[in-house]
Design a protein around this motif. Structure first.
Motif, PDB file in Angstrom:
ATOM      1  N   PRO A 179      -2.228   7.481   4.894  1.00  0.00           N
ATOM      2  CA  PRO A 179      -3.545   7.783   5.073  1.00  0.00           C
ATOM      3  C   PRO A 179      -4.424   7.550   3.911  1.00  0.00           C
ATOM      4  O   PRO A 179      -5.498   7.286   4.183  1.00  0.00           O
ATOM      5  CB  PRO A 179      -3.523   9.113   5.453  1.00  0.00           C
ATOM      6  CG  PRO A 179      -2.079   9.809   4.999  1.00  0.00           C
ATOM      7  CD  PRO A 179      -1.342   8.573   4.920  1.00  0.00           C
ATOM      8  N   ILE A 180      -3.894   7.579   2.717  1.00  0.00           N
ATOM      9  CA  ILE A 180      -4.575   7.492   1.583  1.00  0.00           C
ATOM     10  C   ILE A 180      -4.964   5.731   1.337  1.00  0.00           C
ATOM     11  O   ILE A 180      -6.109   5.614   1.162  1.00  0.00           O
ATOM     12  CB  ILE A 180      -3.879   7.817   0.328  1.00  0.00           C
ATOM     13  CG1 ILE A 180      -3.554   9.371   0.430  1.00  0.00           C
ATOM     14  CG2 ILE A 180      -4.882   7.599  -0.789  1.00  0.00           C
ATOM     15  CD1 ILE A 180      -4.641  10.355   0.501  1.00  0.00           C
ATOM     16  N   GLY A 181      -4.145   4.978   1.636  1.00  0.00           N
ATOM     17  CA  GLY A 181      -4.197   3.279   1.411  1.00  0.00           C
ATOM     18  C   GLY A 181      -4.882   2.784   2.585  1.00  0.00           C
ATOM     19  O   GLY A 181      -5.689   1.912   2.389  1.00  0.00           O
ATOM     20  N   ASN A 182      -4.385   3.473   3.847  1.00  0.00           N
ATOM     21  CA  ASN A 182      -4.928   2.595   4.926  1.00  0.00           C
ATOM     22  C   ASN A 182      -6.064   3.492   5.670  1.00  0.00           C
ATOM     23  O   ASN A 182      -5.929   4.069   6.956  1.00  0.00           O
ATOM     24  CB  ASN A 182      -3.694   2.368   5.920  1.00  0.00           C
ATOM     25  CG  ASN A 182      -2.576   1.549   5.467  1.00  0.00           C
ATOM     26  OD1 ASN A 182      -2.875   0.676   4.680  1.00  0.00           O
ATOM     27  ND2 ASN A 182      -1.531   1.782   5.863  1.00  0.00           N
ATOM     28  N   VAL A 183      -7.117   3.572   5.117  1.00  0.00           N
ATOM     29  CA  VAL A 183      -8.485   4.133   5.440  1.00  0.00           C
ATOM     30  C   VAL A 183      -9.323   3.490   6.176  1.00  0.00           C
ATOM     31  O   VAL A 183      -9.374   2.096   6.190  1.00  0.00           O
ATOM     32  CB  VAL A 183      -9.146   4.701   4.551  1.00  0.00           C
ATOM     33  CG1 VAL A 183     -10.434   5.372   5.029  1.00  0.00           C
ATOM     34  CG2 VAL A 183      -8.584   5.449   3.295  1.00  0.00           C
ATOM     35  N   PRO A 184      -9.726   3.940   7.550  1.00  0.00           N
ATOM     36  CA  PRO A 184     -10.584   3.183   8.631  1.00  0.00           C
ATOM     37  C   PRO A 184     -11.716   2.360   7.808  1.00  0.00           C
ATOM     38  O   PRO A 184     -12.132   3.022   6.907  1.00  0.00           O
ATOM     39  CB  PRO A 184     -10.954   4.037   9.488  1.00  0.00           C
ATOM     40  CG  PRO A 184      -9.759   5.197   9.462  1.00  0.00           C
ATOM     41  CD  PRO A 184      -9.457   5.369   8.019  1.00  0.00           C
ATOM     42  N   PRO A 185     -12.092   1.266   8.171  1.00  0.00           N
ATOM     43  CA  PRO A 185     -13.426   0.625   7.532  1.00  0.00           C
ATOM     44  C   PRO A 185     -14.599   1.383   7.651  1.00  0.00           C
ATOM     45  O   PRO A 185     -14.743   1.920   8.857  1.00  0.00           O
ATOM     46  CB  PRO A 185     -13.140  -0.685   8.332  1.00  0.00           C
ATOM     47  CG  PRO A 185     -11.870  -0.939   8.977  1.00  0.00           C
ATOM     48  CD  PRO A 185     -11.323   0.308   9.274  1.00  0.00           C
TER      49      PRO A 185
END
Length: 240
Positions: free
Chosen positions: A208-214
């Motif tokens: 959840p830290i690296g794959n944040v919604p645009p």
């Protein structure tokens, strides 16, 4: 006369310090749990992975914080349903749902951008202005609402997401969820519907830290709070 900028900086420093301390405590607790149990994952040790489909609501295009939902590859969504502590049936536990949303390749300034993904992690909480920020153990994970608990930084206000079970259930797992978002403590607005389809024998790691919604970012204090625990969990898991 007190300078407001100095007050703001002092407040930010205190917040970051508290988050940094909280992150260290969570990391220590995560490592302790890992050493005390035989499961490969210290947190959410047992779970089910499902293929899923997301149907975005028609109004998402007009909302900058959720417009990216229109780019989700709807039939390639993956979901992990689990409990945080992994207690035996009949004991209240924190329910968890992790959702991986693959995003379509889009032209940007005449060029194509790389395929990306957004990971949203939900835990059982309340849904009221205060309850959405508090974990809530439950005996009925297939009936209890969940939220992202920690906010994202939106264009102007903090943004949270929630899942509300809606529809059929099988084996204690809700097969449909209503996806909603809210600005801070404001009202929830429905932005999609998640349909679980088939359980698959697969292992997934969410970030959840690296794959944040645009269009959204993580607050610094959120990174300081949760990053150490995630690093500790990965370290313990890979050492087994």
């Amino acid at each position: 006369m007190i300078d407001r900028a100095d007050v703001g900086r002092a407040g930010a420093a205190m917040r970051d310090g508290a988050a940094r301390l909280g992150g260290r405590l969570l990391s220590t607790a995560t490592s302790g749990v890992a050493k005390a149990r035989s499961a490969a994952k210290p947190l959410h040790p047992r779970g089910e992975v499902w293929t899923a489909r997301l149907a975005a609501a028609p109004n998402v295009v007009a909302e900058p914080e959720v417009a990216w939902l229109g780019d989700v590859i709807t039939d390639r969504v993956e979901v992990r349903v689990s409990t945080a502590i992994g207690l035996r049936p009949g004991w209240p536990d924190i329910s968890g749902v992790a959702v991986r949303l693959p995003l379509a390749d889009r032209p940007a300034g005449g060029r194509h951008v790389a395929l990306s993904k957004a990971d949203l992690l939900f835990a059982s909480t309340g849904t009221g202005p205060l309850g959405r920020f508090l974990l809530a153990p439950t005996l009925h994970p297939d009936q209890h609402p969940l939220s992202t608990l920690l906010p994202y930084r939106g264009t102007e206000q903090p943004v949270l997401f929630a899942l509300r079970p809606a529809g059929p259930r099988v084996g204690g797992v809700a097969l449909q969820y209503e996806l909603a978002f809210a600005h801070g403590t404001g009202p929830w607005q429905v932005c999609g519907r998640l349909h679980l389809q088939e359980q698959v024998p697969r292992s997934l790691e969410f970030d959840p830290i690296g794959n944040v919604p645009p269009g959204l970012t993580q607050y610094r204090w959120v990174r300081l709070l949760r990053s150490p625990a995630y690093r500790a969990a990965r370290r313990e898991r890979h050492h087994r």
